[in-house]
Design an enzyme around this catalytic site. Structure first.
Site, short mmCIF file in Angstrom:
data_model
loop_
_atom_site.label_atom_id
_atom_site.label_comp_id
_atom_site.label_asym_id
_atom_site.label_seq_id
_atom_site.Cartn_x
_atom_site.Cartn_y
_atom_site.Cartn_z
N GLY A 25 -14.00 11.65 5.07
CA GLY A 25 -12.64 12.10 5.30
C GLY A 25 -12.62 13.61 5.22
CB SER A 26 -9.88 16.06 5.38
OG SER A 26 -9.10 15.47 4.34
CD GLU A 28 -14.72 12.74 1.48
OE1 GLU A 28 -14.24 12.80 0.32
OE2 GLU A 28 -14.03 12.48 2.49
CD GLU A 47 -13.77 3.82 3.41
OE1 GLU A 47 -13.21 4.90 3.66
OE2 GLU A 47 -13.35 2.71 3.82
CG HIS A 70 -11.61 10.18 2.29
ND1 HIS A 70 -11.60 11.52 2.01
CD2 HIS A 70 -10.36 9.89 2.74
CE1 HIS A 70 -10.41 12.02 2.28
NE2 HIS A 70 -9.63 11.05 2.72
CG HIS A 280 -20.36 -19.55 -10.06
ND1 HIS A 280 -20.65 -19.71 -8.73
CD2 HIS A 280 -19.05 -19.21 -10.11
CE1 HIS A 280 -19.57 -19.46 -8.01
NE2 HIS A 280 -18.58 -19.16 -8.82
N GLY A 398 -21.67 -12.24 -5.58
CA GLY A 398 -20.93 -13.22 -4.81
C GLY A 398 -19.81 -12.61 -4.01
#
Length: 524
Positions: A25-26, A28, A47, A70, A280, A398
């Site tokens: 983004g800006s 970065e 992302e 970002h 689990h 998972g």
């Protein structure tokens, strides 16, 4: 005087972190400016896919990898995928741009308020430099923390820091090196060897860390030397032992009572490179059978500390394996690898076992499989024959959305081995944008999409929990060939077993997608 940006780039170059996965983004852009020409920036369109690709790449290479996110929104988008990287112990170094320092307190647009808290408790370390001069040191700490603890880290950097000119002391970071060593002492090794040698009926449990740290072959040698029946710890994200080996007893079930039942008759259970245990399904019972002793060897301090039973030795499993091979007399074991079972057949579509048998029959022995199809778990282990290290990757927490992007990352990180992603139609949607990255970078990976139109694992859990009549378990009408074409990946649909074999026998020079209609199944 050098800028913070130049020192950061040079430090990353010296550490070999020249492949960057990101979606900028800006905030970065100032970090990415003047990036050295030999660096490779791998763009992902979401992302979650970025982190999934980086996770696969880190697991395939065994090295840290830099991820460029970002601010708060982009970092938040990455958190679902980050859960898998945490439990696979992937050393991801997540960086995110921050607003200029003077605007953070004002909570200006794109300010990451309390940035160090955002990714906790997932990351092992999170930081934001106190001033521009602290940027190189903070970046080095993020890298070293990821390497030492084998866990993702997070660094937020105000974007006005990157162009700041720094004094000579800041360059000292370039010359740093941090090494890890967790070798048990002689007394600890002697005590462990005596316990194993003195056991009447010992058993071995191996975790994903064995494969991740290059100990696959040595673990096989240990099991064969001692004739130990060998299980894989429950919910494995890597395969640390050949699943057709005569000593292989299967993947442990992920419930307390069934694990205890599996150890009946064993007076000692030695666990290498795994937590004890990642349960689990809630199936309560005794942790261990009466009279069974459990010893865990792991270099994961947290896994050793939180275990509810047994003894733990916090150490690198490698010297432990070598000591047991040297100190414990050999025991005989016999038998050959299990024969290939006849796959089950479907009535209205191909059974997943037929698909997996086709993979086994057409793919080379060194193929890496990235698997994200939980409802076909039992069919997978029944049909596949995996005998090489680094052959199996699965979402460690998972979290859905791992399969497609991780397959891209694994293929980019291991160009010398074929890569096949085996993905369920429900899972595929969570990381679908990875298809664009695969096409754009011409990554040679085969995606096999198992389309059954349902969330099979959810249906199974509905029966297990006594809630079979719930909404949201059907996903009809998906056409992944059309979706793949839109992203630039050649795709085809197969419904016939012969056609599937023909498709799988071809060798792609870029990505391809094969959609296979299959009958719904359950994990067990």
């Amino acid at each position: 005087m050098p800028t913070a940006r130049r020192l950061a780039h040079e430090f990353l170059d010296r550490r070999g972190l020249t492949t960057i996965f990101g979606n900028p983004g800006s905030n970065e852009l100032p970090f990415l400016a003047e990036l050295p020409s030999h660096f490779r920036y791998v763009l992902g369109l979401h992302e979650g896919a970025v982190v999934g690709m980086a996770d696969g790449y880190a697991q395939a290479t065994g090295r840290p990898v830099l991820v460029n996110l970002h601010a708060a929104a982009g970092s938040g988008n990455a958190m679902g995928a980050l859960t898998n990287a945490v439990y696979s112990r992937s050393p991801l170094v997540l960086t995110a741009g921050q607003q200029v320092r003077s605007a953070i307190g004002l909570e200006a647009m794109l300010a990451n308020v309390e940035a160090t808290q955002l990714m906790r408790p997932l990351v092992g370390w999170a930081g934001e430099p106190s001033c521009a001069e602290d940027v190189p040191r903070s970046l080095a700490q993020a890298v070293f923390e990821a390497e030492l603890h084998r866990r993702p880290t997070y660094l937020s950097v105000p974007y006005d820091d990157w162009a700041a000119e720094l004094p000579a002391n800041a360059a000292a970071t370039l010359h740093r090196n941090v090494q890890r060593g967790l070798t048990p002492d002689a007394a600890q090794l002697d005590e462990l060897a005596a316990a194993v040698a003195g056991a009447e009926n010992p058993a071995l449990v191996l975790g994903g860390d064995i494969d991740a740290t290059g100990l696959f072959d040595r673990a096989v040698a240990l099991a064969e030397h001692l004739g130990l029946p060998t299980w894989v710890a429950p919910s494995p994200h890597r395969l640390p032992f050949p699943n057709r080996h005569p000593l292989f007893r299967g993947v442990l079930p992920a419930g307390i009572a069934p694990i205890s039942a599996a150890f009946t008759g064993h007076d000692l259970v030695l666990v290498l490179g795994a937590p004890v245990f990642r349960y689990h399904q809630h199936v309560p019972g005794a942790y261990l059978p009466e009279g069974t002793r459990l010893i865990q060897v792991t270099d994961d301090f947290g896994a050793a500390a939180r275990a509810p039973m047994g003894e733990a030795l916090v150490a690198d499993p490698a010297p432990v394996i070598e000591a047991l091979l040297a100190k414990v007399p050999a025991r005989t074991s016999g038998g050959g690898f299990a024969v290939d079972p006849e796959p089950k057949t479907g009535a209205k579509a191909l059974h997943p076992e037929q698909v997996f048998a086709a993979l086994r029959e057409t793919q080379t022995d060194d193929t890496r499989y990235v698997v994200e199809s939980t409802s076909t778990n039992s069919a997978w282990w029944r049909q596949m024959d995996l005998r090489r290290e680094g052959s199996y990757f699965f979402p460690a927490a998972g979290g859905l959305g791992f399969g497609l992007p991780a397959a891209v990352g694994v293929a980019m990180g291991s160009p010398d081995r074929p890569v096949v992603g085996v993905i369920g139609d429900g899972s595929a949607n969570y990381g679908i944008t990875a298809l664009w990255s695969a096409a754009h970078y011409r990554v040679p990976v085969t995606f096999v999409i198992l389309r059954n139109g349902v969330y099979g694992a959810l249906r199974w859990f509905g029966e297990l929990l006594g809630t079979p009549d719930v909404p949201g378990t059907e996903i009809p009408g998906l056409d992944f060939t059309a979706i793949a074409a839109g992203y630039g990946v050649p795709a085809t649909t197969v419904t016939d077993l012969g056609d599937l074999h023909d498709q799988l026998k071809s060798t792609p020079d870029g990505p391809r997608l094969i959609q296979v209609d299959t009958e719904p199944t359950t994990p067990e």
